[in-house]
Design an enzyme around this catalytic site. Structure first.
Site, PDB file in Angstrom:
ATOM      1  N   SER A  21       0.672  -1.316  -0.131  1.00 27.12           N
ATOM      2  CA  SER A  21       0.362  -0.075  -0.152  1.00 27.12           C
ATOM      3  C   SER A  21       0.666   1.331   0.148  1.00 27.12           C
ATOM      4  O   SER A  21       1.685   1.487   0.463  1.00 27.12           O
ATOM      5  CB  SER A  21      -0.774  -0.501   1.010  1.00 27.12           C
ATOM      6  N   ASN A 127      -6.124  -1.109   7.172  1.00 28.47           N
ATOM      7  CA  ASN A 127      -4.495  -0.702   8.400  1.00 28.47           C
ATOM      8  C   ASN A 127      -4.981   0.114   9.788  1.00 28.47           C
ATOM      9  O   ASN A 127      -5.454   0.900   9.697  1.00 28.47           O
ATOM     10  CB  ASN A 127      -4.712   0.655   7.367  1.00 28.47           C
ATOM     11  N   CYS A 130      -3.109   2.991  12.556  1.00 29.03           N
ATOM     12  CA  CYS A 130      -3.188   4.447  12.047  1.00 29.03           C
ATOM     13  C   CYS A 130      -3.174   5.344  14.216  1.00 29.03           C
ATOM     14  O   CYS A 130      -4.418   4.163  15.305  1.00 29.03           O
ATOM     15  CB  CYS A 130      -4.981   4.676  11.779  1.00 29.03           C
ATOM     16  N   GLY A 259       7.059  -3.146  -1.611  1.00 24.99           N
ATOM     17  CA  GLY A 259       6.845  -1.729  -1.404  1.00 24.99           C
ATOM     18  C   GLY A 259       9.020  -1.144  -1.729  1.00 24.99           C
ATOM     19  O   GLY A 259       9.030  -0.756  -3.088  1.00 24.99           O
TER      20      GLY A 259
HETATM   21  C1  SIN Z   1       1.337   6.813   5.984  1.00 27.88           C
HETATM   22  O1  SIN Z   1       0.931   7.671   4.701  1.00 27.88           O
HETATM   23  O2  SIN Z   1       2.399   7.406   6.461  1.00 27.88           O
HETATM   24  C2  SIN Z   1       1.734   5.795   5.708  1.00 27.88           C
HETATM   25  C3  SIN Z   1       1.033   4.755   6.391  1.00 27.88           C
HETATM   26  C4  SIN Z   1       1.146   3.893   7.083  1.00 27.88           C
HETATM   27  O3  SIN Z   1       2.495   2.883   6.255  1.00 27.88           O
HETATM   28  O4  SIN Z   1       0.421   3.019   7.352  1.00 27.88           O
END
Ligand code: SIN
Length: 283
Positions: A21, A127, A130, A259
């Site tokens: 992602s 995810n 967060c 990634g």
């Molecule tokens: C980000 O957009 O800061 C990364 C998101 C993540 O690694 O879950």
């Protein structure tokens, strides 16, 4: 060249290779170099119910031993994404794993509802790295009980398979895997980046570390969790070449995500897919 198709979540994929992602933007960007059809499935940048601006630049750092990203969850919002990109993926017959996040438990559910029965979606990747704004910013993915509640909530809001993306920033990732499974998760993505800091002039920049050093940590998570829960695992972390992909599949992953390697050499994914096709099997 042999077929390397796999079956996952009741669907056949061309191959077991996805992007991690956030590493191929929204999908169109990489097509200046190679077709998105190379992928088994495309994984979106993390999407939230409202758009997010993200962090100020700079926010990607080459540390020599790997990379630190501090993007800050920038995205255009899930509704706009689905409006603008569904046709693109339909035309390319490429299934999409929609990565979602929220700052409250309700926002995760709203994202799942916004996906509805979108025709390109293969699965929803949740995810859990967060910050929960209601509890002062503690990551959702740190506690089995919040993992359980969010996965159960998302499951109740969608008919699509739900994948829990877990972080290794915990003492026992197997406990989180079990909580996700008990809540009804259909799969796991293991692992997310590991938190780190970069000191830039007078700024302290927090972000996620990735790169080859992560491979052994991620392999352990995949191996241990594959023994603990009977759902497919998508392995991610430090994959730089075809041998690394094979290691993840041997450790118990059904598919992989790539990634940081794309930032080092943007053609890594097509190169790996071609090399996998040349092999007779994944052993
Ligand atoms: C980000 O957009 O800061 C990364 C998101 C993540 O690694 O879950």
């Amino acid at each position: 060249m042999g077929s390397i198709a796999i079956e996952i979540f009741g669907k056949k994929l061309r191959n077991p290779v996805m992007n991690a992602s956030g590493t191929l933007g929204y999908g169109r960007e990489i097509e200046r170099l190679w077709s998105i059809k190379v992928l088994g499935a495309f994984v979106t940048k993390g999407l939230s119910i409202l758009p997010c601006q993200g962090n100020p630049q700079p926010r990607i750092f080459d540390l020599g031993c790997g990379m630190l990203n501090s993007i800050g969850l920038q995205n255009i919002g899930i509704k706009r994404y689905l409006e603008e990109y569904t046709e693109f993926f339909l035309e390319r017959k490429t299934p999409v794993v929609v990565n979602i996040f929220g700052f409250t438990e309700e926002e995760y559910i709203e994202c799942a509802l916004a996906i509805g029965d979108n025709p390109v979606v293969l699965a929803i990747e949740v995810n859990l790295s967060c910050p929960n704004v209601k509890t002062g910013g503690i990551l959702f993915g740190k506690k089995p009980e919040t993992v359980f509640r969010i996965i159960r909530g998302v499951k109740s809001a969608t008919n699509f398979p739900v994948i829990a993306k877990l972080s290794q920033e915990v003492t026992d990732i197997v406990e989180l895997a079990k909580a996700a499974f008990e809540a009804g998760a259909d799969g796991l993505t293991l692992i997310n980046t590991i938190p780190g800091v970069v000191l830039e002039e007078n700024r302290v920049i927090r972000g996620g570390l990735s790169g080859p050093f992560l491979k052994s940590i991620a392999l352990k998570a995949v191996y241990d969790c594959s023994k603990a829960v009977p759902i497919p695992i998508i392995g991610v972390g430090g994959i730089m070449n075809t041998e690394d992909v094979i290691s993840f599949l041997r450790a118990g992953a059904k598919a992989v995500q790539i990634g940081t390697a794309t930032f080092v050499y943007p053609n890594t994914i097509p190169k790996i897919v071609k090399e996998l096709k040349k092999r007779r099997s994944f052993d």
